[in-house]
Design an enzyme around this catalytic site. Structure first.
Site, mmCIF file in Angstrom:
data_model
loop_
_atom_site.group_PDB
_atom_site.id
_atom_site.type_symbol
_atom_site.label_atom_id
_atom_site.label_comp_id
_atom_site.label_asym_id
_atom_site.label_seq_id
_atom_site.Cartn_x
_atom_site.Cartn_y
_atom_site.Cartn_z
ATOM 1 C CG ASP A 127 -1.431 -1.094 1.802
ATOM 2 O OD1 ASP A 127 -1.221 -2.154 1.201
ATOM 3 O OD2 ASP A 127 -2.046 -1.006 2.863
ATOM 4 C CG ASP A 217 8.948 -3.366 -0.871
ATOM 5 O OD1 ASP A 217 9.560 -3.323 0.215
ATOM 6 O OD2 ASP A 217 7.734 -3.099 -0.975
ATOM 7 C CB ALA A 219 9.656 -5.486 4.295
ATOM 8 C CG HIS A 452 -7.428 0.757 5.970
ATOM 9 N ND1 HIS A 452 -7.119 1.559 4.886
ATOM 10 C CD2 HIS A 452 -6.251 0.312 6.442
ATOM 11 C CE1 HIS A 452 -5.814 1.578 4.714
ATOM 12 N NE2 HIS A 452 -5.256 0.842 5.652
#
Ligand code: F0G
Length: 461
Positions: A127, A217, A219, A452
Site C-alpha cells: 500500500d 522491496d 522488508a 481503514h
C-alpha cells in the site's frame, strides 16, 4: 529428534504482562472503537496480530548495542557500523538509512519518475509503495501469478511474477515509460508468499532486455531466502546469506522496511548498488525529508539495534523457528477446515473470508466482520486486508471489490509462544463454527482517504 515444529532458539529474559479482558468488556471496547480494531487501545488487546512491523522482540545483544548509540548529527559512528553491515549483506556500494520503509520510498521513488505518464510494475505493490508511486506522479501496475488468487491450491512460490504479463505490460506501456520493476519479497499482499530465485532471474532477463531498473522491496527478504532454501531445488545447501546475495545481485536498488527482517522496532534502508548519480540525488533529497544522510530519521541507538538485528535475522535457527510458528498456526486452522491462503506465508496466516463468510457482500466488508468477531471472542486483534482497505474508485465513487477478502493474523517476531498461537487458532475456529451469525458492517463515518485506519463502522441490522 524429529519435531514437527521446532522449539524456540532463545529463552525469555524479560516479560511484558498483557491484560486478559472479558467478552463483555471487549464488546464495549470494540463498540467504542467504531467496530474498527485500528481504533482499539493496545492495552485492551490480548494478542496483537495487527502487524509484524516493528512489533518483534529485540535480543539482549540488541539491547546492549542500544547503549552504544552515537547520537552525532553528522558522521555518527553508529551509521558507519550500519553501513558496514548493510554493505556486507547486499554487496551494494551506497547505504542511506531512513526512518522506516515508506521513508525510503518517499526519497527514492520520485527520483525514478522523470516525466509524466510513467509506471512501476511489481509482482504486487504494498500500500505505501503504491501511495508513493502515485504521489511521485506515476502509476502502479501489479502482475502476480494467477495461482495466488486461488487460496486453496498449493504453489511453492505464490509470490512470483507472471512473466508473460510482465512483458506485456512493458510492451503495452512502452519500455521508456517504465520507471522500474519492483520485486516485493516476500509478496506481502498476496499472503506473505515467496518469490523463487528462478522467477527473479527471469525478471532480470526481461529487465535487461528492455533496459529497466530493478528495485527490491525486501522488508522480508530473509524469510524469502529461507523459503528458497526449503523449496527450490539447488538451494538446499546454500546459506541464507548466499541466497540473499544472489537476489541482491539481480537488482539495482534495495528498499527495506527494517521493522520486519531488521528485527528492530523502527528503521529503514536505501541501498544502491552502484549508481553514483542516484545516490547523490537521494543524499540531497533525504535531508529535508528524513534527515541528514548519516541518520535518515533514526537515532544513533536505533542504527545500533538495527545493525545487530540485520545479522540475527539471517540466522537459520531463528528463521526455521519463525516460519514454523507461522506454519503451526496455519496448520491448526486448516486441520479445522478454516479456509486460509495455502501454503502459509512467511509472516502471517491469511484467512480467506470470502469463503469464511460468503453471506456478507464485499461492500459490507466480510473480512472486517470476521476480525471483529475474533477480537470479541478472544481479545486477539487481526487486521483486514480486503475491500474495506481497498477503498473507492476515485472516478465512480463506488466501493472497489478486492479479489481477495483476507483476515491477516500477523505474527510478530520472537514475541509469542506456540501456546499463544494455539489460543489464536482456538478463537478463530470458534468463530468459524458460528460463522452463519456473522453480519456485515456499514459506515458511521468514512474518511476520504486511507479510510481503514480511522473509519467508524456499525453492524448492519
Ligand atoms: N513494503 C512492504 C512489503 C511492507 O510490508 C511494508 C510495511 C512497507 C514496504 C512499508 O514499510 O511500514 O516501515 O513504512 N508493511 C507493514 C505491514 C506496515 O503491516 O504489512 P514501513
Amino acid at each position: 529428534m524429529n519435531n514437527k515444529y521446532v522449539a524456540p532458539p532463545y529463552r525469555i529474559k524479560m516479560v511484558e504482562p498483557i491484560k486478559v479482558t472479558t467478552k463483555e468488556e471487549r464488546i464495549k471496547f470494540l463498540k467504542d472503537a467504531g467496530y474498527n480494531p485500528f481504533s482499539l487501545r493496545s492495552e485492551d488487546v490480548y494478542i496483537d496480530l495487527l502487524t509484524d512491523s516493528g512489533t518483534g522482540a529485540m535480543s539482549h545483544f540488541q539491547w546492549g548495542a542500544l547503549m552504544q548509540g552515537d547520537e552525532a548529527y553528522a558522521g555518527s559512528r553508529s551509521f558507519f557500523r550500519l553501513e558496514k553491515v548493510a554493505k556486507g549483506i547486499t554487496g551494494y556500494k551506497y547505504i542511506i538509512p531512513a526512518h522506516q520503509g515508506r521513508g525510503a520510498e518517499q526519497v527514492v521513488l520520485p527520483q525514478l519518475v522523470t516525466r509524466d505518464g510513467m509506471f512501476f510494475i511489481s509482482n504486487m505493490h504494498f500500500d505505501t509503495t503504491r501511495a508513493h508511486v502515485e504521489l511521485a506522479g506515476a502509476r502502479a501496475l501489479d502482475c502476480t501469478i494467477e495461482e495466488a488468487m486461488d487460496t486453496t491450491t498449493y504453489h511453492p512460490f505464490k509470490g512470483n511474477f507472471d512473466l508473460p504479463r510482465l512483458e506485456e505490460l512493458i510492451l503495452e506501456n512502452g519500455k521508456e515509460n517504465i520507471s522500474g520493476i519492483i520485486m516485493t519479497i516476500t509478496n506481502n499482499s498476496a499472503g506473505g508468499q515467496p518469490v523463487s530465485m528462478e522467477n527473479m532471474h527471469e525478471v532480470k532477463k526481461i529487465a535487461n532486455k528492455y533496459d529497466i531498473t530493478i528495485l527490491i522491496d525486501g522488508a522480508r527478504y530473509a524469510e524469502n531466502a529461507y523459503f528458497v532454501k526449503q523449496r527450490e531445488p539447488g538451494y538446499e545447501n546454500k546459506s541464507i546469506r548466499e541466497i540473499a546475495l544472489e537476489a541482491f545481485e539481480m537488482a539495482d536498488i534495495f528498499l527495506m522496511s527494517s521493522k520486519k527482517d531488521g528485527l528492530s522496532n523502527i528503521g529503514g534502508l536505501i541501498c544502491i548498488k552502484e549508481d553514483e548519480d542516484l545516490y547523490n540525488q537521494c543524499r540531497t533529497y533525504i535531508v529535508p525529508m528524513e534527515g541528514f544522510p548519516t541518520y535518515g530519521g533514526l537515532a544513533g541507538r536505533d542504527m545500533e539495534a538495527l545493525s545487530v538485528g540485520l545479522e540475527e535475522a539471517l540466522e537459520e535457527d531463528y528463521l526455521l523457528h519463525r516460519l514454523d510458528q507461522v506454519r503451526f498456526l496455519g496448520d491448526k486452522l486448516r486441520e479445522a477446515g478454516v479456509p486460509i491462503q495455502y501454503p502459509t506465508g512467511g509472516h502471517a496466516v491469511f484467512v480467506d473470508c470470502k469463503k469464511f463468510a460468503p453471506q456478507i457482500p464485499y461492500d459490507l466488508f466480510p473480512a472486517q466482520s470476521v476480525c471483529n468477531a475474533v477480537y470479541i471472542e478472544s481479545g486477539v486483534r487481526p487486521v483486514e486486508i480486503g475491500s474495506f482497505l481497498l477503498g473507492r474508485d476515485p472516478d465512480t465513487g463506488k466501493n472497489l471489490e478486492s479479489p481477495l477478502e483476507l483476515m491477516r493474523l500477523t505474527i510478530p517476531r520472537r514475541t509469542y509462544t506456540y501456546k499463544h498461537l494455539e489460543y489464536v487458532a482456538d478463537a478463530v475456529i470458534e468463530v468459524y463454527k458460528n460463522r452463519e451469525k456473522l453480519v456485515g458492517l456499514e459506515f458511521d463515518y468514512e474518511p476520504p482517504v486511507l479510510r481503514h485506519f480511522t473509519a467508524r463502522l456499525k453492524p448492519v441490522k
